[in-house]
Each structure stands twice: as structure tokens, then as C-alpha cells.
Design a protein around this motif. Structure first.
Motif, mmCIF file in Angstrom:
data_model
loop_
_atom_site.group_PDB
_atom_site.id
_atom_site.type_symbol
_atom_site.label_atom_id
_atom_site.label_comp_id
_atom_site.label_asym_id
_atom_site.label_seq_id
_atom_site.Cartn_x
_atom_site.Cartn_y
_atom_site.Cartn_z
ATOM 1 N N GLU A 70 0.823 -1.204 0.000
ATOM 2 C CA GLU A 70 0.000 0.000 0.000
ATOM 3 C C GLU A 70 0.862 1.260 0.000
ATOM 4 O OE1 GLU A 70 -2.155 -3.437 1.230
ATOM 5 O OE2 GLU A 70 -0.344 -2.526 2.087
ATOM 6 N N GLN A 73 2.550 1.662 -3.397
ATOM 7 C CA GLN A 73 1.596 2.164 -4.382
ATOM 8 C C GLN A 73 1.312 3.650 -4.172
ATOM 9 O OE1 GLN A 73 -1.842 -0.396 -4.239
ATOM 10 N NE2 GLN A 73 -0.596 -2.231 -4.439
ATOM 11 N N ARG A 74 1.217 4.062 -2.903
ATOM 12 C CA ARG A 74 0.963 5.476 -2.619
ATOM 13 C C ARG A 74 2.118 6.344 -3.117
ATOM 14 N NH1 ARG A 74 2.452 9.305 0.565
ATOM 15 N NH2 ARG A 74 3.976 7.958 1.615
#
Length: 305
Positions: A70, A73-74
Motif C-alpha cells: 500500500e 503504491q501510494r
């Protein structure tokens, strides 16, 4: 935790006392012997299997660390959004614009792909690949050719020409003969050090004044901003620190965004052979002739327009 702490008696007598205290009365035949633990020992806790980790292993200079998909991806999404906003208006030449567009297309595609998902078993290798700027002997015509296709509407051209004229005026004022006139302002970089001091590095060409030799010369200049003078309308806030010709000595491009392998002794992070604030297109003399741009970590440098 309980420990056996009696000053007299054996462990068996202590356990008998505990047994009689808890049940009131008991016979040695019917009571099960109490389990004792040696002083200073802990009860072993049962092993609990760890939950599976969903982290990506990333190899860096200092070893291996973990980052969640996560978070990765951010970060990729933020990089892609920032890159999407950038354009080629800051490029000095048509070649630089073409290179920027190719860079933008490739990295946008990669970051968008990462932002959609990333296999957990992938190992990202961030090992640095060292490079350096090469020693060059350039004429004024060589440098002018590199900027021949520059967009005349490029931002900061007025500032570039102003810096070049300040530098050459300073240079001529200290000479009784062999003075010069501006031929072409080529490129400049205005940047700030971590301490807040702002410098400008400039390349320009100039032709000899009243001379039988019309050969152009290639110049490098360093200027420094004096903030106190910005409030005075009749004062020039940029002070010229150094001006020199660099077509008769080896010159070096800036090392900004280059991981330079430094083999000589440094004072802290200061590399006094090269400029780490400018890009390779801006040429410098040997690094000990100018003051700004020597921090090899590159982190303190950002454009100051």
C-alpha cells in the motif's frame, strides 16, 4: 511471578505449607506433590505462529528493509502525479526536451503500473551506479552550438542575460586592456545552499573589444544574492564573486543527480572538485575556484528563480 523466597526450610517444606494453607488440612497420602519452579525462572510461553507478512523486501545501501504494498503504491501514485504536472519548458535545448519527454513517458508508465499493484515477492534493487562528469576542453563555438536550437521564449532568459552582463562588467572593471563584449548568454543555474545562501552559476561567451584577434572566449561566473540589497531600488542584489575564462583550461559539467564516486579526501560531505548543484550542461572550472554547490549529498540544493 511467584518465587520461593523463604529464609529457612527446603522447597518441599515450602510446598507443604502452601498446600496446607490452601486446603486447610490434607494428608500426605492423598495430596499430589506440588510442582515447584526454581527461583529466577519463568514459565515457558507456548509458541504462537506469526501472521504472514505482506511486505515487500527492498534492498538498499544499509541492508534490507520492508515496505508494504500500500505504501509503495501510494509513493508511486504521488510520483506519477508530480511528473504529470511537469513539462519541458525548463529545458535549454531541443535535445534536452526530447530527453525529458522520453524520461517522462517511461517513468509515468512504470509508476502507474506500480500504483495498480505490485507482486509481493519482487525485490527492488536500489544499488547506486556511480558516474562522473568528464574533463572537457571546449571552445566558445562548441558551447554555442549546444544551445543553437534553444527556444527564445524560454523562461528566465532575461535573468540569464542580466547575470552574464553583471559578470562581464565586473570582469572588465578589473582590467586595463583586453576587455570583452557579450556575445551570447548560454545557461545559468540559481540555487540555494542548506544555510539559505543563494548562488548563481553562469556560462556565456564574449568577444574581445578593440582587438585584432576576434576569437570568442567561453566564460564561467559565480554570483551571490545579498538579501539586504533587495529592498533598495537603486542597489543590485547580486554580487559577482568569480569570473574566469574556461576555454583554455579543463572544465567539468555539474554533478546534480549524479552519484559521483569520490576518491579524494573531503571535509564532511563537501566535494571541492565539482559542483553538485548544476546539471552537466553547465560547465565549471576546477571546483576550488567557486564557493557554492560543493555539498555531495545534493539534498540541500533546489532551484531558486
Amino acid at each position: 511471578m511467584e518465587t520461593e523466597g523463604g529464609s529457612s526450610g527446603s522447597p518441599s517444606s515450602g510446598s507443604s505449607a502452601k498446600s496446607s494453607g490452601s486446603s486447610g488440612s490434607s494428608s500426605s497420602g492423598s495430596a499430589a506433590p506440588a510442582r515447584t519452579r526454581k527461583p529466577g525462572t519463568w514459565r515457558r510461553l507456548p509458541r504462537v505462529p506469526r501472521a504472514p507478512t505482506h511486505a515487500i523486501k527492498e534492498r538498499g545501501e544499509m541492508g534490507i528493509w520492508f515496505i508494504t504494498p500500500e505504501e509503495l503504491q501510494r509513493q508511486a501514485r504521488e510520483r506519477a502525479n508530480e511528473l504529470e504536472k511537469m513539462d519541458d519548458s525548463g529545458c535549454d535545448t531541443e535535445e534536452a526536451k526530447i530527453a525529458f519527454r522520453a524520461f517522462k513517458e517511461e517513468h509515468l508508465r512504470l509508476d502507474r503500473w506500480i500504483a495498480k499493484g505490485w507482486p509481493e515477492h519482487i525485490v527492488v534493487n536500489r544499488t547506486k551506479h556511480f558516474s562522473d562528469t568528464q574533463e572537457e576542453y571546449l571552445t566558445a563555438e562548441d558551447m554555442e552550438a549546444r544551445f543553437a536550437h534553444r527556444d527564445p521564449t524560454l523562461l528566465h532568459v532575461e535573468q540569464l542575460e542580466h547575470f552574464a552582463h553583471l559578470a562581464l562588467t565586473h570582469y572588465n572593471a578589473r582590467r586595463t586592456e583586453h576587455k570583452f563584449d557579450i556575445a551570447q548568454a548560454l545557461t545559468s543555474n540559481c540555487f540555494s545552499e542548506a544555510c539559505g545562501t543563494t548562488y548563481a552559476h553562469v556560462n556565456f561567451t564574449a568577444t574581445p573589444r578593440n582587438s585584432d584577434d576576434p576569437t570568442k572566449r567561453l566564460f564561467f561566473a559565480e554570483l551571490m544574492l545579498v538579501p539586504e540589497l533587495q529592498l533598495q531600488e537603486d542597489k543590485e542584489p547580486m554580487r559577482v564573486l568569480h569570473v574566469s575564462t574556461i576555454d583554455d583550461v579543463p572544465c567539468f559539467g555539474g554533478c546534480h543527480e549524479i552519484y559521483r564516486k569520490i576518491n579524494h579526501r573531503m571535509r564532511g560531505d563537501m566535494d571541492y572538485e565539482r559542483c553538485h548543484a548544476c546539471h552537466s550542461i553547465l560547465k565549471h572550472p576546477k571546483g576550488d575556484l567557486f564557493i557554492g554547490g560543493h555539498d555531495s549529498t545534493r539534498m540541500p540544493y533546489y532551484s531558486a528563480t
